[in-house]
Design an enzyme around this catalytic site. Structure first.
Site, mmCIF file in Angstrom:
data_model
loop_
_atom_site.group_PDB
_atom_site.id
_atom_site.type_symbol
_atom_site.label_atom_id
_atom_site.label_comp_id
_atom_site.label_asym_id
_atom_site.label_seq_id
_atom_site.Cartn_x
_atom_site.Cartn_y
_atom_site.Cartn_z
ATOM 1 C CB CYS A 26 34.060 39.498 -80.007
ATOM 2 S SG CYS A 26 33.719 38.887 -78.337
ATOM 3 C CB CYS A 63 35.416 45.052 -73.514
ATOM 4 S SG CYS A 63 35.963 43.686 -74.545
#
Length: 385
Positions: free
Chosen positions: A112, A208
């Site tokens: 990410c 997440c």
């Protein structure tokens, strides 16, 4: 020279702050605003996992977007929310699921950072006319003789440099980490002093997009064909039991094997092609030599062909171990640890340091067969995570 390294007043310097809705990035925005910088806050909407949206400890949930907006309003800075769900799914979640299905233990936060957060967000920052992108990472960017260097945070307990090893030289030129010299307790005190609405917010704990830490549930949904039962075998190939899918196991795992044995058994390696989970004593987890692929090098020039003495971290919680690192060409490296280590797992990263400075890192792949002296060689596959 202002605190971000530009030879002009802060008021003449526009900086984008990546605001996750947590205390760290919020404090960064407040610090820069107080110094007089022209601050623009950006929050990326990366993933919404339905009923889990809004629960504590999930950095990308809807509540966090709301919190980031509240902080921006309290500071009087512009704030934008960008919908990056499709990009995040394609480049991070799908990669995560594919890696797990191959018997690896991936690190989606690294992927990410190097793609959606840094590559894409840096592009947005440039489009907005910003000269820097600031984040709440605990790491340090130091200007060295040959340009910016990436170093560990002062607070070793919070250091996040391991997760930033994939940062490119170009990205590092624009990135800033204002919390790198601070300890977490000090950041909390600053947040309270700024009266930020998230000053008491708990830190994120989970990945997440993984509700309640259930990695297998994500793989079940995205790679249903990867969940096939198979055998649990010992190091000699003797069948000890059965499993319902290799995605439910990780290297080093001891609990939940469902085996009866006179000695503790651990997952030594996963063999997805044969749908086998290989177990053995803890000693079998000890690794001294391994190779890795997809090197990102931030040291001076290129990594020398001959071995260099360095410190290597084999997982984010690993304190580091002395090793010799040798370049094999085509982005591959060989690491020889001074002492065998437990916990060298496929899909994790081998990150190289020279003291405080991060020199680079590469991806570890799953092991081949054990050698006679109980060492395990970890061999890199083609491609990067």
């Amino acid at each position: 020279m202002n605190s971000l390294g530009f030879a002009k007043p802060p008021s003449a310097t526009r900086v984008v702050v990546a605001m996750s809705g947590g205390v760290d990035s919020s404090t960064v925005a407040a610090l820069l605003k107080e110094e007089g910088f022209e601050v623009v806050g950006i929050t990326l909407q990366l993933y919404d996992h339905g009923q889990a949206v809004g629960r504590k400890g999930a950095c990308c949930a809807g509540q966090d977007i709301h919190d980031a907006r509240r902080v921006a309003d309290s500071l009087g800075i512009p704030h934008y929310v960008l919908d990056y769900e499709e990009r995040f799914r394609a480049e991070v979640i799908e990669d995560f699921a594919a890696s797990y299905a191959k018997g690896e233990t991936p690190i989606p936060c690294v992927t990410c950072n190097r793609t959606v957060k840094f590559r894409d967000l840096l592009g947005i920052a440039r489009d907005l006319g910003a000269e820097a992108l600031a984040t709440g990472h605990y790491a340090r960017r130091v200007l060295g003789p040959q340009g910016p260097e990436l170093r560990r945070a002062r607070d070793r307990g919070r250091d996040q440099s391991y997760f930033l090893f994939g940062t490119t030289r170009e990205q590092l030129g624009m990135l800033r980490f204002p919390l790198g010299e601070l300890e977490k307790e000090e950041v909390r005190r600053l947040a309270e002093g700024f009266a930020l609405p998230v000053a008491a917010k708990p830190d994120s704990q989970d990945i997440c997009f993984v509700p309640e830490g259930s990695y297998a549930r994500i793989v079940e949904r995205l790679r249903p064909g990867a969940i096939e039962p198979g055998e649990i075998v010992d190091l000699e190939g003797r069948v000890l039991g059965a499993h319902r899918g290799i995605i439910y196991y990780t290297v080093g795992q001891r609990r939940g094997l469902g085996l009866s044995s006179s000695e503790p058994l651990y997952v030594v390696r996963l063999e997805p092609e044969r749908r086998r989970v290989v177990v053995g004593p803890r000693e079998a987890l000890r690794v001294r030599h391994f190779t890795a692929h997809g090197l990102n090098w931030l040291g001076e020039g290129a990594l020398p062909q001959g071995p260099i003495e360095a410190e290597v971290r084999i997982r984010s919680s690993h304190p580091g171990a002395r090793a010799r690192v040798r370049c094999l060409g085509q982005g591959r490296i060989e690491v020889a640890l001074d002492e065998p280590e437990v916990g060298v797992a496929p899909g994790q990263a081998s990150v190289i340091y020279d003291g405080e400075r991060l020199l680079g890192g590469a991806w570890i792949e799953r092991p081949e067969a054990r050698s006679a002296d109980r060492e395990v060689r970890v061999v890199a596959a083609s491609g990067t995570a």
